[in-house]
Enzyme design. Structure first.
Site, PDB file in Angstrom:
ATOM      1  N   LYS A 175       0.849  -1.194   0.000  1.00 16.66           N
ATOM      2  CA  LYS A 175       0.000   0.000   0.000  1.00 16.66           C
ATOM      3  C   LYS A 175       0.886   1.246   0.000  1.00 16.66           C
ATOM      4  O   LYS A 175       1.625   1.486   0.947  1.00 16.66           O
ATOM      5  CB  LYS A 175      -0.921  -0.007   1.222  1.00 16.66           C
ATOM      6  CG  LYS A 175      -1.851  -1.214   1.257  1.00 16.66           C
ATOM      7  CD  LYS A 175      -2.747  -1.228   2.476  1.00 16.66           C
ATOM      8  CE  LYS A 175      -1.979  -1.400   3.759  1.00 16.66           C
ATOM      9  NZ  LYS A 175      -2.857  -1.662   4.919  1.00 16.66           N
ATOM     10  N   THR A 206      -8.803   9.573   8.134  1.00 19.30           N
ATOM     11  CA  THR A 206      -8.509   8.305   7.460  1.00 19.30           C
ATOM     12  C   THR A 206      -8.292   7.157   8.445  1.00 19.30           C
ATOM     13  O   THR A 206      -7.718   6.135   8.086  1.00 19.30           O
ATOM     14  CB  THR A 206      -7.253   8.462   6.587  1.00 19.30           C
ATOM     15  OG1 THR A 206      -6.163   8.917   7.414  1.00 19.30           O
ATOM     16  CG2 THR A 206      -7.476   9.449   5.462  1.00 19.30           C
ATOM     17  N   GLY A 208      -8.613   3.861  10.258  1.00 18.92           N
ATOM     18  CA  GLY A 208      -9.234   2.589   9.894  1.00 18.92           C
ATOM     19  C   GLY A 208      -9.054   2.183   8.454  1.00 18.92           C
ATOM     20  O   GLY A 208      -9.596   1.163   8.016  1.00 18.92           O
ATOM     21  N   THR A 209      -8.269   2.951   7.698  1.00 18.64           N
ATOM     22  CA  THR A 209      -8.114   2.665   6.268  1.00 18.64           C
ATOM     23  C   THR A 209      -7.589   1.250   6.016  1.00 18.64           C
ATOM     24  O   THR A 209      -8.125   0.513   5.185  1.00 18.64           O
ATOM     25  CB  THR A 209      -7.140   3.681   5.628  1.00 18.64           C
ATOM     26  OG1 THR A 209      -7.625   5.000   5.871  1.00 18.64           O
ATOM     27  CG2 THR A 209      -7.030   3.450   4.146  1.00 18.64           C
ATOM     28  N   GLY A 210      -6.517   0.867   6.720  1.00 26.06           N
ATOM     29  CA  GLY A 210      -5.910  -0.450   6.478  1.00 26.06           C
ATOM     30  C   GLY A 210      -6.819  -1.591   6.855  1.00 26.06           C
ATOM     31  O   GLY A 210      -6.930  -2.583   6.115  1.00 26.06           O
ATOM     32  N   CYS A 211      -7.483  -1.472   8.006  1.00 23.02           N
ATOM     33  CA  CYS A 211      -8.425  -2.510   8.437  1.00 23.02           C
ATOM     34  C   CYS A 211      -9.555  -2.663   7.427  1.00 23.02           C
ATOM     35  O   CYS A 211      -9.961  -3.778   7.068  1.00 23.02           O
ATOM     36  CB  CYS A 211      -9.021  -2.153   9.801  1.00 23.02           C
ATOM     37  SG  CYS A 211      -7.831  -1.795  11.101  1.00 23.02           S
TER      38      CYS A 211
END
Length: 265
Positions: A175, A206, A208-211
């Site tokens: 990412k 932003t 929580g983007t990865g989860c």
């Protein structure tokens, strides 16, 4: 009425509701699957950071997992915060014995820079967890933690992917959101290569983007999409969620998991 596809998240709880188990279950609801959870840790967390974290005993994590998988079954598993080497190794063993694709988000630090993984657990992630991953989804900080490779431009993404693939996941999604310019990610299994681009939204909210991205990929896999199809769908979903992220509290607010519902009203 038949049940929707079932996805299990194995992750920590975010009391502020923006990341972790809470973000995973919201994503699963938004994408039309039945979400289930194994809680690995409890955090005291809000828009300003993580004020405390308490991991659950290995036997509690194992019992939650077996309870769900042995009775209900799963079409995909997603992992997030695992906190310790003991939990990483237990979860890797459980996933390895489950006949379902696994999306591994090797969570190391929070959006606010708080550590969510003990340094002693990094080797367990490399040697136990990544080898059972269908897709690993590290961000650039996590790539550096795991491999020592530091990505400073888009040209470095291919080398970073190769370094992570060396630990055994079938696919890796590097990412590139921390780079400047468009949000560029690289998905590869070492032979096929897919570059995913999206415009960068000027929105600081932003959390929580990865989860959210990893959970969305798991939803696609549970619906029997190919890995490239699932990742492309997840990228589109999370890009919309970032664009609609909203202020909450005094710090970094969450992405909007329900942006499609609100867009239709």
């Amino acid at each position: 009425m038949s049940a929707p596809p079932r996805v299990l998240t194995v992750a920590g709880s975010d009391s502020g509701g923006g990341a972790g188990i809470q973000a995973d279950l919201k994503t699963m609801l938004a994408l039309g699957v039945h979400g289930m959870s194994v809680i690995t840790a409890v955090t005291a967390q809000n828009s300003l950071g993580v004020q405390g974290a308490w991991e659950l005993p290995v036997e509690a994590v194992r019992a939650q997992y077996r309870s769900v998988v042995d009775d209900i079954g799963v079409q995909a598993v997603k992992t997030g915060m695992l906190a310790s080497a003991e939990l990483v190794e237990a979860v890797a063993e459980l996933i390895g014995a489950t006949a379902a694709p696994a999306v591994v988000d090797p969570v190391g630090i929070s959006k606010h820079g708080d550590s969510l993984l003990a340094a002693s657990a990094l080797d367990s992630v490399r040697t136990k967890l990544l080898p059972v991953a269908t897709v690993a989804t590290p961000n650039l900080d996590e790539v550096a933690q795991l491999t020592g490779v530091r990505v400073e431009s888009e040209e470095h993404l291919r080398g970073a992917a190769a370094a992570v693939l060396a630990y055994g996941p079938k696919w890796v999604l590097i990412k590139g959101g921390h780079l400047s310019g468009d949000a560029v990610d690289l998905l590869t299994d070492g032979s096929e290569e897919y570059w995913l681009r999206a415009p960068r939204h000027d929105n600081r909210h932003t959390h929580g983007t990865g989860c959210t991205l990893a959970s969305a990929i798991a939803c696609g896999l549970a619906k029997e999409q190919s890995v490239p199809e699932a990742v492309a769908m997840a990228k589109e979903y999370v890009t919309g969620a970032i664009a609609a992220g909203f202020a909450l509290g005094g710090g970094i607010g969450p992405v909007d998991h329900g942006w499609r519902f609100r867009a239709g009203t």
